[in-house]
Design an enzyme around this catalytic site. Structure first.
Site, PDB file in Angstrom:
ATOM      1  N   THR A   1     -20.002 -43.637 -21.642  1.00 35.72           N
ATOM      2  CA  THR A   1     -19.417 -44.786 -22.887  1.00 35.72           C
ATOM      3  C   THR A   1     -17.741 -44.489 -23.162  1.00 35.72           C
ATOM      4  O   THR A   1     -17.032 -43.501 -22.557  1.00 35.72           O
ATOM      5  CB  THR A   1     -19.749 -43.660 -24.421  1.00 35.72           C
ATOM      6  OG1 THR A   1     -18.814 -42.293 -24.122  1.00 35.72           O
ATOM      7  CG2 THR A   1     -21.353 -43.060 -24.103  1.00 35.72           C
TER       8      THR A   1
ATOM      9  N   ASP B   1     -20.765 -38.865 -22.302  1.00 42.12           N
ATOM     10  CA  ASP B   1     -20.540 -39.072 -22.978  1.00 42.12           C
ATOM     11  C   ASP B   1     -18.900 -39.492 -23.171  1.00 42.12           C
ATOM     12  O   ASP B   1     -17.940 -37.942 -23.521  1.00 42.12           O
ATOM     13  CB  ASP B   1     -21.076 -38.658 -24.414  1.00 42.12           C
ATOM     14  CG  ASP B   1     -20.224 -39.266 -25.838  1.00 42.12           C
ATOM     15  OD1 ASP B   1     -20.322 -39.597 -25.955  1.00 42.12           O
ATOM     16  OD2 ASP B   1     -20.976 -38.801 -26.466  1.00 42.12           O
ATOM     17  N   ALA B   2     -18.053 -39.907 -22.530  1.00 42.16           N
ATOM     18  CA  ALA B   2     -16.274 -39.882 -22.749  1.00 42.16           C
ATOM     19  C   ALA B   2     -15.648 -40.430 -22.938  1.00 42.16           C
ATOM     20  O   ALA B   2     -14.294 -39.740 -23.754  1.00 42.16           O
ATOM     21  CB  ALA B   2     -15.930 -40.156 -20.813  1.00 42.16           C
ATOM     22  N   LYS B   3     -16.468 -41.529 -24.034  1.00 47.95           N
ATOM     23  CA  LYS B   3     -15.717 -43.041 -25.014  1.00 47.95           C
ATOM     24  C   LYS B   3     -13.992 -42.995 -24.512  1.00 47.95           C
ATOM     25  O   LYS B   3     -13.135 -43.070 -25.579  1.00 47.95           O
ATOM     26  CB  LYS B   3     -15.162 -41.813 -26.459  1.00 47.95           C
ATOM     27  CG  LYS B   3     -16.855 -41.619 -26.705  1.00 47.95           C
ATOM     28  CD  LYS B   3     -16.867 -40.561 -28.112  1.00 47.95           C
ATOM     29  CE  LYS B   3     -18.253 -40.160 -28.659  1.00 47.95           C
ATOM     30  NZ  LYS B   3     -18.810 -39.397 -28.335  1.00 47.95           N
ATOM     31  N   ARG B   4     -14.241 -42.818 -22.922  1.00 48.27           N
ATOM     32  CA  ARG B   4     -12.728 -43.240 -22.750  1.00 48.27           C
ATOM     33  C   ARG B   4     -12.172 -44.662 -22.641  1.00 48.27           C
ATOM     34  O   ARG B   4     -13.363 -45.814 -23.105  1.00 48.27           O
ATOM     35  CB  ARG B   4     -13.184 -43.553 -20.970  1.00 48.27           C
ATOM     36  CG  ARG B   4     -13.557 -42.348 -20.153  1.00 48.27           C
ATOM     37  CD  ARG B   4     -12.814 -41.274 -20.217  1.00 48.27           C
ATOM     38  NE  ARG B   4     -12.850 -40.480 -19.576  1.00 48.27           N
ATOM     39  CZ  ARG B   4     -12.939 -38.683 -20.210  1.00 48.27           C
ATOM     40  NH1 ARG B   4     -11.887 -38.535 -20.757  1.00 48.27           N
ATOM     41  NH2 ARG B   4     -12.656 -37.610 -19.277  1.00 48.27           N
TER      42      ARG B   4
END
Length: 277
Positions: A120, A91-94
């Site tokens: 993510t 879950d990094a939301k890059r």
């Protein structure tokens, strides 16, 4: 094998759609792991030991690992989860462009070390910012669609000239970007009606549904609308991994009671969700 095929196999094996969030907040780690060389890795190892029978996936949040010891802990965690045959969703939301996006995407490459199976991403910068992730056809790419935080509506509810809301446009774009069949959507569980609406827009895309644990989301809606052909994930982080904090207030030098509580919490969530599968 594509990520969603591997995930489907794991869901069948564990009889579970539970994603266990591995967010090892240093301020909340039990005393039993603090003397370890890598306390976050020791914590995650014991959480995985306690929960893997009930986990379809593990979801470490990159924010808890972004320091030298943290990255070592993350690599050990990914390798250990894989040893239990459980996939890992980072879950990094890059969300960035060009060389930066390509660098971020290397976390999905096995030749760089233990690789996450999925990640993510934030779609705000458009398709080119996601292309380095999307082109890795065997890896899952979960696009932020409709988030469960209260402030999400500040932007996501904005109405476009087309008449659709911004989050609805993102959902349509995610469908267009799914040429490799490796795209999922992050859709919060705190508004069941919106969850149902988004499922109607994209019948075939699996969802990662956060917000069922500490945020109090709707478990029935998460299962009914979060799964596509039986594949999808319902996440709980703090509600599982820190379920043992009360147990730790009693004398528990080994941490056994703390981690047993995490296992029980994961099992209970699995059973709760399975009522609606």
């Amino acid at each position: 094998m594509h990520f969603f095929d591997r995930l489907a196999d794991r869901i069948a094996t564990a009889d579970s759609v539970v994603s266990v969030g591995l967010d090892p907040d240093p301020a909340r780690l039990p005393d039993s792991v603090l003397d370890a060389d890598l306390p976050r890795w020791q914590f995650n190892r014991r959480i995985i030991d306690a929960t893997h029978e009930h986990a379809a996936c593990y979801k470490p949040n990159a924010a808890f690992y972004e320091d030298p010891d943290g990255w070592r802990a993350l690599e050990e965690t990914i390798a250990y989860a894989h040893g239990k045959n459980v996939p890992v969703l980072l879950d990094a939301k890059r969300g960035d462009i060009g060389n930066t996006a390509r660098q971020y995407a290397q976390i999905l490459d096995e030749d760089e070390g233990p690789a996450a199976d999925a990640i993510t991403v934030n779609p705000f910068l458009g398709r080119d910012s996601l292309e380095p992730f999307l082109q890795r056809a065997d890896r899952g790419v979960f696009v932020l669609g409709r988030t469960s935080n209260p402030g999400g509506e500040d932007l996501q509810d904005l109405e476009l000239a087309s008449g659709e809301k911004l989050y609805e446009r993102v959902v349509h774009l995610a469908d267009l970007w799914n040429g490799n069949g490796n795209v999922g959507l992050v859709v919060g569980a705190t508004n069941p009606d919106e969850l149902e609406e988004i499922r109607e827009l994209v019948p075939d895309i699996p969802f990662l549904v956060p917000g069922v644990g500490a945020q109090g989301g709707d478990a029935e809606a998460a299962v009914e609308h979060g799964l596509a052909d039986g594949v999808g994930l319902v996440n709980s982080s703090r509600g599982i991994i820190f379920a043992g904090e009360d147990a730790a207030t009693r004398r528990d030098d080994s941490g056994d009671a703390f981690f047993k509580a995490a296992g029980q919490s994961a099992k209970q969530l699995k059973q709760r969700l399975n009522q609606f599968r």
